[in-house]
Structures are given as structure tokens and as C-alpha cells.
Design a protein around this motif. Sequence first.
Motif, mmCIF file in Angstrom:
data_model
loop_
_atom_site.group_PDB
_atom_site.id
_atom_site.type_symbol
_atom_site.label_atom_id
_atom_site.label_comp_id
_atom_site.label_asym_id
_atom_site.label_seq_id
_atom_site.Cartn_x
_atom_site.Cartn_y
_atom_site.Cartn_z
ATOM 1 N N TYR A 270 7.282 15.680 1.484
ATOM 2 C CA TYR A 270 6.451 16.883 1.392
ATOM 3 C C TYR A 270 5.517 16.979 2.596
ATOM 4 O O TYR A 270 5.153 15.967 3.213
ATOM 5 C CB TYR A 270 5.645 16.877 0.089
ATOM 6 C CG TYR A 270 6.485 17.277 -1.106
ATOM 7 C CD1 TYR A 270 6.388 18.557 -1.643
ATOM 8 C CD2 TYR A 270 7.388 16.388 -1.679
ATOM 9 C CE1 TYR A 270 7.168 18.934 -2.732
ATOM 10 C CE2 TYR A 270 8.176 16.751 -2.765
ATOM 11 C CZ TYR A 270 8.058 18.036 -3.285
ATOM 12 O OH TYR A 270 8.843 18.409 -4.361
ATOM 13 N N ASP A 271 5.136 18.207 2.919
ATOM 14 C CA ASP A 271 4.260 18.434 4.079
ATOM 15 C C ASP A 271 2.811 18.054 3.798
ATOM 16 O O ASP A 271 2.103 17.566 4.683
ATOM 17 C CB ASP A 271 4.311 19.909 4.504
ATOM 18 C CG ASP A 271 5.707 20.359 4.888
ATOM 19 O OD1 ASP A 271 6.346 19.638 5.673
ATOM 20 O OD2 ASP A 271 6.147 21.414 4.403
ATOM 21 N N LEU A 272 2.379 18.288 2.568
ATOM 22 C CA LEU A 272 0.969 18.091 2.219
ATOM 23 C C LEU A 272 0.848 17.665 0.770
ATOM 24 O O LEU A 272 1.511 18.226 -0.118
ATOM 25 C CB LEU A 272 0.189 19.403 2.436
ATOM 26 C CG LEU A 272 -1.328 19.331 2.297
ATOM 27 C CD1 LEU A 272 -1.936 18.550 3.461
ATOM 28 C CD2 LEU A 272 -1.935 20.737 2.239
ATOM 29 N N VAL A 273 -0.008 16.674 0.548
ATOM 30 C CA VAL A 273 -0.275 16.206 -0.812
ATOM 31 C C VAL A 273 -1.768 16.360 -1.068
ATOM 32 O O VAL A 273 -2.594 15.788 -0.352
ATOM 33 C CB VAL A 273 0.145 14.737 -1.005
ATOM 34 C CG1 VAL A 273 -0.185 14.279 -2.423
ATOM 35 C CG2 VAL A 273 1.624 14.557 -0.703
ATOM 36 N N LEU A 274 -2.118 17.161 -2.087
ATOM 37 C CA LEU A 274 -3.510 17.427 -2.438
ATOM 38 C C LEU A 274 -3.909 16.568 -3.632
ATOM 39 O O LEU A 274 -3.226 16.582 -4.665
ATOM 40 C CB LEU A 274 -3.698 18.909 -2.761
ATOM 41 C CG LEU A 274 -3.345 19.877 -1.627
ATOM 42 C CD1 LEU A 274 -3.397 21.317 -2.115
ATOM 43 C CD2 LEU A 274 -4.283 19.687 -0.444
ATOM 44 N N ILE A 275 -5.021 15.858 -3.488
ATOM 45 C CA ILE A 275 -5.433 14.882 -4.498
ATOM 46 C C ILE A 275 -6.688 15.366 -5.205
ATOM 47 O O ILE A 275 -7.738 15.585 -4.571
ATOM 48 C CB ILE A 275 -5.694 13.506 -3.857
ATOM 49 C CG1 ILE A 275 -4.473 13.051 -3.066
ATOM 50 C CG2 ILE A 275 -6.072 12.475 -4.914
ATOM 51 C CD1 ILE A 275 -4.732 11.879 -2.139
ATOM 52 N N ASP A 276 -6.591 15.534 -6.532
ATOM 53 C CA ASP A 276 -7.738 15.939 -7.345
ATOM 54 C C ASP A 276 -8.367 14.688 -7.961
ATOM 55 O O ASP A 276 -7.653 13.763 -8.367
ATOM 56 C CB ASP A 276 -7.277 16.891 -8.457
ATOM 57 C CG ASP A 276 -8.442 17.575 -9.146
ATOM 58 O OD1 ASP A 276 -9.545 17.597 -8.565
ATOM 59 O OD2 ASP A 276 -8.252 18.094 -10.265
#
Length: 391
Positions: A270-276
Motif C-alpha cells: 500500500y502507498d500509505l498506512v494511517l494509524i489511529d
Amino acid sequence: MKKFIGSSMSEAMKQIRAELGSEAVILNSREVVTGGFLGLFKKRTIEVIAAVDPKSTQQQIPTTKQKKIITPITEKSEWKPQPVPQDIQPIEPKPSSDVIKEISELKSLMKTMSVQNNGFSPAYPAAVQIMQKRLNDQEIDSSIQESILSSLLEKWYIAGANASIDKVYTWLEQELINRLNDIPFGGVSFSKKYINVVGPTGVGKTTTLAKIAAECVINYKKRVAFITTDTYRIAAIEQLKTYAKILNIPLEVCYTIEEFKKATEAFMDYDLVLIDTAGRNFRNKQYVEDLKKVIDFDKDIETLLVLSLTAKQRDMEDIYEQFSAIGIDKFIFTKADETSTYGAMYNMINKYNKGVAYMTNGQNVPDDMIAANPHALAKTIIGVENNERSS
């Protein structure tokens, strides 16, 4: 505005009347002692700062120039503008060393008078006073105000002590921008694969994360994935699952650092992984330690600290100090629509030398969010967007 020195107040007043006219106003006066030897032969003089409205002096001062003969234009007469020779260039006036010295002395005087009047100086020109009130209303730190107002005062006198309010507003905007030139701004640059969003409870981390994801998917056509470590609130996981379903984004819930590493392996393409992350009481140091147990900060990761503009600046500073243990790259400021005071945002940027990725002003996804830049920030502070220039 000018400084006069005389052997007595009456002599100084004569100088003032002769040069500035009877409309001059005394701003400040003091006795100055110079010279002397072994306590003897000291010379005492009176130093007076006086000012006058340039318009009123223009009306009073007689002119010795020959009057121009104006021929009335009749219906049959024609007037044609005369062409300006190409080799003639306008001459920009340059302040002399004496003028620069006097401006420096006046700035020092303004600073002293400002301290004596609880931060507000009635001796500033009216246009500069309006800028000072705006900065005060926005709760800009006094040290930043002092520097900005000093520059405005200098520009005011170099411009001949006669500039429009709009012109002074333009100077103020540029001064605010100049102090941010060396600080990085802007949203996701895709230079880092992992974006970690942290902050206290109630600041809107999950909603902001969804806005960033929507921007990257819709506008940049990137493959985006979610990781959440917010295992303390079931509602938060469900909320992120809803956003993930709408945007067709995969989501992994991680309870341990081992699960986090497995999730990063699953999202390798994946290009981007967003972490909450979980919103917890920021005063609890254990919260930051818990983050280290779940998130691998050795990864190619950028950390964004989310702060609400409705919070007190002191609380913002405490939050930053708490999260600085994991390293903060940029701020995200939320709830801009719930306040009219934005000075704390500017103060935080200057104090910690950290830029801003985004500013949000509502709950709508993917709207109600802009990638931050110094120009937008300056306009927000001076009130351009709220049409407050005329107030």
C-alpha cells in the motif's frame, strides 16, 4: 513624531511650535543630564517627544512655491497626457541614518510606554494601534507582538507616517508570514509510508484521519490502509470501520506490537498506512508508554499531534511536552469553526518550531479540512476571512 532637546521646557516648546506648529501634541518629556567632572559642571537639558497629524501641518505650513496657473477646460478644449520618457525611473526615498536612529529611539520609547500601559501603547499611530488590538484579541504572545509592532512602526515612519489601514494590514500579514518561512507546512507528502495520529481525547483524531484518507484516495488515487490501536473505545473502532467501508479501505485492529508488525507486513504493497490511536488523559504519562508498546516507531513513520483550538494554550503546551517523548513532526489543529481566537496556534508553532499539516473547521468528511500554509494561517489570524478589516 520627532524628538526635541532644549535647555528648558520653554525653549523646547518654542522649537516644537516653530517646526510642528501649534497643533503639536507632547507625548513624553524627561530631564537628561550629560557631561560633568567629579560631580561638577553637569549639563541638564530637557528632551521632549512631540507629534502632529501630517495632514494638519500641510494645511498650516505656507508654501513659497509659485502658484500654478490653471486654465479651465472648455467643451472644445482637449487634454492629452504627456508621455513619460523611458529612461526616467522613479526614485525611491531612502531613510537617512538620522531617520533610522530616530525611529530606533521611538521604537524604544513605544516599548517602554507599552509596558507602563499593561501591554497597550496609546502612543502608537492609530493604524498600528488597530494592529496591536487585533494581535491582543487573538492572544498572540507579547514577545511576538513586540517584534511585529516594532517592524510595523518602522515601516510606518519610513513610509512618511501616512499609510492606509489596508496597507498596514498588508504589512501585518507579511510580518506574520515572514516568521513562518523556515518552518515546514502542508499535508501528506507521501515521503513517509506511515502516518501516526496522536492526541488527547475529544480533539477529533478519528474524523481527521478519515478526512486525510479520503483526500489521498479521491484526490491522489493512492492505495490507503487503516491501522487502529484504539482498543479502549469500541465506538471508535466502529466509527473507523464505517469510514473504511465507505472508502473501500482495509482496516487492522492491533492490541500488541506483534500484531502491529503483522499489520504492516499485510499492508506492504500500500502507498500509505494511517494509524489511529486511543484518546486518553494526556496528563497520564503511562498513555505515551502504552503507545510505545503497540506502535513500532522505528518504522518509516511521521507523527502528527492533533490539538483543538478550543483548548487553552497552557494545556496545548502540556500535551506537546507529554507526546514529545515519541517525537512530533507537525501539528493538526481542529475545531477552527468553534472559536474566533487563533493566536495559540501561532504561538505553538513559534515556540516549538513545528509546522502544521492540516486545519479542520467542521465534521464533514472529506470536506472541512485544508492543508495548512503560512498565508492561510496569517489570514485567519488577522481576520481577513471574517471580513474584520473594517471593524
